[in-house]
Write a protein that holds these residues in place. Structure first.
Motif, PDB file in Angstrom:
ATOM      1  N   GLN A 408     -21.123  38.957  24.311  1.00 30.80           N
ATOM      2  CA  GLN A 408     -20.986  38.021  23.207  1.00 30.80           C
ATOM      3  C   GLN A 408     -21.403  38.689  21.911  1.00 30.80           C
ATOM      4  O   GLN A 408     -22.448  39.332  21.843  1.00 30.80           O
ATOM      5  CB  GLN A 408     -21.832  36.755  23.424  1.00 30.80           C
ATOM      6  N   ASP A 409     -20.570  38.560  20.895  1.00 31.79           N
ATOM      7  CA  ASP A 409     -20.909  38.983  19.538  1.00 31.79           C
ATOM      8  C   ASP A 409     -21.035  37.728  18.683  1.00 31.79           C
ATOM      9  O   ASP A 409     -20.242  36.791  18.830  1.00 31.79           O
ATOM     10  CB  ASP A 409     -19.823  39.870  18.931  1.00 31.79           C
ATOM     11  N   THR A 410     -22.020  37.705  17.780  1.00 24.85           N
ATOM     12  CA  THR A 410     -22.191  36.550  16.912  1.00 24.85           C
ATOM     13  C   THR A 410     -22.393  36.977  15.470  1.00 24.85           C
ATOM     14  O   THR A 410     -22.737  38.128  15.178  1.00 24.85           O
ATOM     15  CB  THR A 410     -23.400  35.692  17.329  1.00 24.85           C
ATOM     16  N   PHE A 411     -22.198  36.027  14.574  1.00 22.77           N
ATOM     17  CA  PHE A 411     -22.432  36.217  13.146  1.00 22.77           C
ATOM     18  C   PHE A 411     -23.036  34.936  12.605  1.00 22.77           C
ATOM     19  O   PHE A 411     -22.662  33.840  13.028  1.00 22.77           O
ATOM     20  CB  PHE A 411     -21.120  36.514  12.418  1.00 22.77           C
ATOM     21  N   ILE A 412     -23.987  35.056  11.697  1.00 20.66           N
ATOM     22  CA  ILE A 412     -24.535  33.871  11.038  1.00 20.66           C
ATOM     23  C   ILE A 412     -24.873  34.220   9.596  1.00 20.66           C
ATOM     24  O   ILE A 412     -25.288  35.346   9.294  1.00 20.66           O
ATOM     25  CB  ILE A 412     -25.783  33.327  11.764  1.00 20.66           C
ATOM     26  N   ALA A 413     -24.666  33.271   8.691  1.00 21.46           N
ATOM     27  CA  ALA A 413     -25.009  33.434   7.280  1.00 21.46           C
ATOM     28  C   ALA A 413     -25.569  32.118   6.759  1.00 21.46           C
ATOM     29  O   ALA A 413     -25.013  31.053   7.025  1.00 21.46           O
ATOM     30  CB  ALA A 413     -23.779  33.836   6.463  1.00 21.46           C
ATOM     31  N   VAL A 414     -26.681  32.204   6.029  1.00 22.99           N
ATOM     32  CA  VAL A 414     -27.343  31.026   5.460  1.00 22.99           C
ATOM     33  C   VAL A 414     -27.509  31.240   3.963  1.00 22.99           C
ATOM     34  O   VAL A 414     -27.999  32.285   3.531  1.00 22.99           O
ATOM     35  CB  VAL A 414     -28.727  30.799   6.115  1.00 22.99           C
ATOM     36  N   ASN A 415     -27.070  30.241   3.167  1.00 23.90           N
ATOM     37  CA  ASN A 415     -27.254  30.308   1.724  1.00 23.90           C
ATOM     38  C   ASN A 415     -27.591  28.939   1.153  1.00 23.90           C
ATOM     39  O   ASN A 415     -27.897  28.014   1.912  1.00 23.90           O
ATOM     40  CB  ASN A 415     -26.015  30.914   1.044  1.00 23.90           C
ATOM     41  N   GLU A 416     -27.517  28.791  -0.166  1.00 24.64           N
ATOM     42  CA  GLU A 416     -27.933  27.546  -0.810  1.00 24.64           C
ATOM     43  C   GLU A 416     -27.087  26.347  -0.390  1.00 24.64           C
ATOM     44  O   GLU A 416     -27.551  25.202  -0.405  1.00 24.64           O
ATOM     45  CB  GLU A 416     -27.861  27.681  -2.342  1.00 24.64           C
ATOM     46  N   ASN A 417     -25.836  26.583  -0.022  1.00 21.51           N
ATOM     47  CA  ASN A 417     -24.933  25.481   0.302  1.00 21.51           C
ATOM     48  C   ASN A 417     -24.983  25.059   1.767  1.00 21.51           C
ATOM     49  O   ASN A 417     -24.827  23.885   2.085  1.00 21.51           O
ATOM     50  CB  ASN A 417     -23.495  25.862  -0.054  1.00 21.51           C
ATOM     51  N   GLY A 418     -25.175  26.027   2.656  1.00 22.40           N
ATOM     52  CA  GLY A 418     -25.156  25.689   4.070  1.00 22.40           C
ATOM     53  C   GLY A 418     -25.176  26.925   4.944  1.00 22.40           C
ATOM     54  O   GLY A 418     -25.725  27.961   4.576  1.00 22.40           O
ATOM     55  N   VAL A 419     -24.538  26.809   6.115  1.00 20.88           N
ATOM     56  CA  VAL A 419     -24.571  27.887   7.102  1.00 20.88           C
ATOM     57  C   VAL A 419     -23.178  28.143   7.640  1.00 20.88           C
ATOM     58  O   VAL A 419     -22.389  27.228   7.835  1.00 20.88           O
ATOM     59  CB  VAL A 419     -25.481  27.525   8.294  1.00 20.88           C
ATOM     60  N   GLU A 420     -22.892  29.408   7.916  1.00 20.05           N
ATOM     61  CA  GLU A 420     -21.649  29.803   8.564  1.00 20.05           C
ATOM     62  C   GLU A 420     -22.001  30.820   9.637  1.00 20.05           C
ATOM     63  O   GLU A 420     -22.856  31.666   9.432  1.00 20.05           O
ATOM     64  CB  GLU A 420     -20.673  30.407   7.553  1.00 20.05           C
ATOM     65  N   ALA A 421     -21.334  30.706  10.780  1.00 19.42           N
ATOM     66  CA  ALA A 421     -21.656  31.628  11.865  1.00 19.42           C
ATOM     67  C   ALA A 421     -20.443  31.874  12.742  1.00 19.42           C
ATOM     68  O   ALA A 421     -19.496  31.104  12.735  1.00 19.42           O
ATOM     69  CB  ALA A 421     -22.809  31.084  12.697  1.00 19.42           C
ATOM     70  N   ALA A 422     -20.489  32.953  13.502  1.00 24.46           N
ATOM     71  CA  ALA A 422     -19.393  33.288  14.400  1.00 24.46           C
ATOM     72  C   ALA A 422     -19.934  33.913  15.665  1.00 24.46           C
ATOM     73  O   ALA A 422     -20.978  34.540  15.637  1.00 24.46           O
ATOM     74  CB  ALA A 422     -18.436  34.251  13.711  1.00 24.46           C
ATOM     75  N   ALA A 423     -19.193  33.719  16.770  1.00 25.53           N
ATOM     76  CA  ALA A 423     -19.596  34.352  18.021  1.00 25.53           C
ATOM     77  C   ALA A 423     -18.371  34.742  18.823  1.00 25.53           C
ATOM     78  O   ALA A 423     -17.362  34.058  18.798  1.00 25.53           O
ATOM     79  CB  ALA A 423     -20.473  33.427  18.837  1.00 25.53           C
ATOM     80  N   PHE A 424     -18.464  35.836  19.517  1.00 31.25           N
ATOM     81  CA  PHE A 424     -17.392  36.323  20.377  1.00 31.25           C
ATOM     82  C   PHE A 424     -17.982  36.586  21.750  1.00 31.25           C
ATOM     83  O   PHE A 424     -18.814  37.471  21.908  1.00 31.25           O
ATOM     84  CB  PHE A 424     -16.798  37.603  19.787  1.00 31.25           C
ATOM     85  N   THR A 425     -17.605  35.760  22.722  1.00 27.34           N
ATOM     86  CA  THR A 425     -18.098  35.934  24.087  1.00 27.34           C
ATOM     87  C   THR A 425     -16.994  36.498  24.950  1.00 27.34           C
ATOM     88  O   THR A 425     -15.938  35.903  25.047  1.00 27.34           O
ATOM     89  CB  THR A 425     -18.557  34.596  24.684  1.00 27.34           C
ATOM     90  N   GLN A 426     -17.227  37.612  25.542  1.00 25.88           N
ATOM     91  CA  GLN A 426     -16.215  38.271  26.367  1.00 25.88           C
ATOM     92  C   GLN A 426     -16.688  38.321  27.809  1.00 25.88           C
ATOM     93  O   GLN A 426     -17.655  38.994  28.132  1.00 25.88           O
ATOM     94  CB  GLN A 426     -15.951  39.691  25.849  1.00 25.88           C
ATOM     95  N   ILE A 427     -15.994  37.565  28.645  1.00 26.10           N
ATOM     96  CA  ILE A 427     -16.287  37.600  30.079  1.00 26.10           C
ATOM     97  C   ILE A 427     -15.159  38.347  30.747  1.00 26.10           C
ATOM     98  O   ILE A 427     -14.066  37.826  30.879  1.00 26.10           O
ATOM     99  CB  ILE A 427     -16.416  36.191  30.681  1.00 26.10           C
ATOM    100  N   ASP A 428     -15.425  39.555  31.124  1.00 21.97           N
ATOM    101  CA  ASP A 428     -14.404  40.346  31.796  1.00 21.97           C
ATOM    102  C   ASP A 428     -14.421  40.000  33.258  1.00 21.97           C
ATOM    103  O   ASP A 428     -15.399  40.231  33.949  1.00 21.97           O
ATOM    104  CB  ASP A 428     -14.665  41.850  31.603  1.00 21.97           C
ATOM    105  N   PHE A 429     -13.295  39.480  33.728  1.00 23.26           N
ATOM    106  CA  PHE A 429     -13.177  39.021  35.110  1.00 23.26           C
ATOM    107  C   PHE A 429     -12.745  40.185  35.885  1.00 23.26           C
ATOM    108  O   PHE A 429     -11.545  40.373  36.012  1.00 23.26           O
ATOM    109  CB  PHE A 429     -12.119  37.943  35.199  1.00 23.26           C
ATOM    110  N   ASP A 430     -12.543  41.560  36.265  1.00 22.86           N
ATOM    111  CA  ASP A 430     -12.354  42.624  36.143  1.00 22.86           C
ATOM    112  C   ASP A 430     -13.577  41.908  35.946  1.00 22.86           C
ATOM    113  O   ASP A 430     -13.587  41.279  37.108  1.00 22.86           O
ATOM    114  CB  ASP A 430     -12.310  43.859  36.514  1.00 22.86           C
TER     115      ASP A 430
END
Length: 468
Positions: A408-430
């Motif tokens: 899983q990869d994630t991103f988060i950002a917090v500033n005066e207005n609010g919050v933004e974030a991202a995540a990438f979860t990779q489940i290799d079945f393989d």
């Protein structure tokens, strides 16, 4: 995660601060192939051919409604009920998985994890596991589904109940209005031929993914790394508002990827005034210092909690979610507050509740996190799914498929207005009573945070070591 201060399982305000994106990729791997029929799920009249893939199923997402339409929100909650025990299972999974990951995290490094992304990805994977197999039972136990759904009034298997509850949770969480959004998307990327052998995917698995997980379905050739990787990256970028643009390397035996994305954005209920933002010192856990911009605000009457070695306070979001901040007392290692599921739950929900003035000094921050999840899930009791003897016969009867890796990869950002974030979860079945105290949330040293939806479901759990 349910917080006695500001969260309520039944809380019905809209969704939380932060732009949250999660991408859960479940890449399924083939270990033994025997006499498979060629799969052709492409009997969809809306089939679309594009470079790198063929779109087989088009999904209609839940209805979008305005921020002020409270009646519609109540209608959604009534029409798509979520069991309290299921929400508790999601909470418990969040605490257990996050605590295990933090225990493996290198201290001094920022951490951010989306338990909901991983939960939904695994719930979809479970629908492909053989009934009552060790593979299915271990995964159900990990998600707490066996116990949570055992007393359900619905007559269905636990796996099917899990899919239904996931669908209902999806409906309750889905949000897109002029203030913010919480968009969850899923997709199946299937290759019906590996090394010259045909793969036959079960129609019931595909239909369940579409109906209960809103999963679009695509036919791809994983051996064409460039085109397939570009197509999947484009889909991810589109569903995460451009915050995540991953690259892919496919295993030679990969037959399926399940992608789950969550994009989350919301505004503070009371924004910070940019004019009061000023640089100051943040004290790192290794004794060093960095200068960062701090946002400043004082709330004359707000709730907070004090527990053993920490103070916790919450920033409400306009759509009804919250961002929770846990500030360790000076000299206290933040990891000591969350090094077990029990301690983490206590930090997020326990302590002595008070109401009074809360002084905020919060650093602006943004960062990425990359997490390897396979070993942690094995420590939490999942083993059969990662072996060549895994039973995913509800996914493919003739093909032996197993999970090879989870990331899983994630991103988060917090500033005066609010919050933004991202995540990438990779489940290799393989909120209001007579003030009785004062809390200073001077976040000038490493702190713990969490982001929740209006119903209390945990979207992100993190630890900010360095906001610079």
């Amino acid at each position: 995660m349910k917080n006695n201060t500001n969260f309520n399982w039944r809380k019905i305000l809209a969704l939380a601060l932060a732009a949250v994106m999660l991408i859960s990729t479940i890449a399924l791997f083939l270990s033994i192939l025997a006499g498979c029929q060629k799969n052709d799920p492409a009997d969809d009249p809306n089939k679309i051919e594009k470079p790198g893939y063929t779109a087989l199923k088009k999904i209609t997402y839940p209805e979008v409604y305005a921020f002020e339409n409270i009646d519609k929100r109540l209608e959604v909650i009534e029409n798509y009920p979520v069991e309290k025990l299921f929400l508790k299972a999601v909470d418990d999974f969040s605490y257990r998985s996050a605590a295990a990951l933090l225990a493996a995290n290198e201290q001094g490094e920022n951490f951010n994890f989306s338990p909901l992304s991983l939960y939904l990805a695994l719930a979809l994977a479970i629908s492909g596991a053989g009934p009552d197999s060790a593979t299915q039972m271990e995964l159900l136990d990990l998600l707490g589904a066996s116990e949570a759904l055992a007393t359900s009034s619905q007559s269905a298997s636990t796996s099917n109940l899990l899919s239904t509850q996931s669908k209902n949770l999806y409906h309750q969480l889905f949000l897109k209005n002029e203030i913010g959004q919480l968009n969850i998307a899923n997709s199946l990327w299937m290759d019906d031929e590996v090394n010259g052998q045909k793969i036959d995917f079960q129609d019931k698995f595909i239909e369940n993914a579409a109906q209960n997980f809103f999963a679009s379905v695509y036919s791809v050739d994983f051996s064409d790394q460039e085109k397939t990787g570009a197509a999947m990256a484009e889909w991810i970028s589109e569903h995460t508002n451009g915050k995540i643009e991953p690259t892919f390397n496919f295993d030679s035996l990969q037959v399926l990827s399940i992608l789950n994305t969550i994009y989350f954005y919301d505004q503070w209920d009371r924004r910070f005034d940019e004019k009061t933002t000023a640089p100051d010192i943040f004290y790192l856990s290794d004794g060093n210092e960095v200068e960062v911009d701090f946002m400043n605000q004082t709330q004359s009457s707000a709730s907070f909690a004090r527990g053993e070695n920490y103070t916790r306070a919450v920033r409400p979001l306009r759509n009804g979610g919250e961002m929770i901040f846990i500030l360790p007392d000076e000299g206290v290692n933040p990891y000591s507050l969350v090094d077990s599921a029990e301690k983490m739950e206590a930090a997020f929900t326990g302590g002595s509740q008070s109401n009074g003035e809360v002084v905020w000094k919060m650093p602006k921050f943004s960062y990425d996190t990359k997490l390897e999840l396979k070993e942690v899930l094995q420590k939490l009791g999942v083993n059969a799914a990662f072996t060549g003897d895994a039973d995913f016969s509800n996914l493919s009867e003739e093909t032996q498929i197993f999970i090879s890796n989870i990331k899983q990869d994630t991103f988060i950002a917090v500033n005066e207005n609010g919050v933004e974030a991202a995540a990438f979860t990779q489940i290799d079945f393989d909120t209001t009573s007579m003030p009785t105290g004062r809390a200073e949330m001077i976040l000038d040293r490493p702190f713990i945070f969490g982001i929740t939806a209006p119903n209390g479901s945990p979207l992100f759990i993190g630890l900010c070591e360095n906001p610079a």
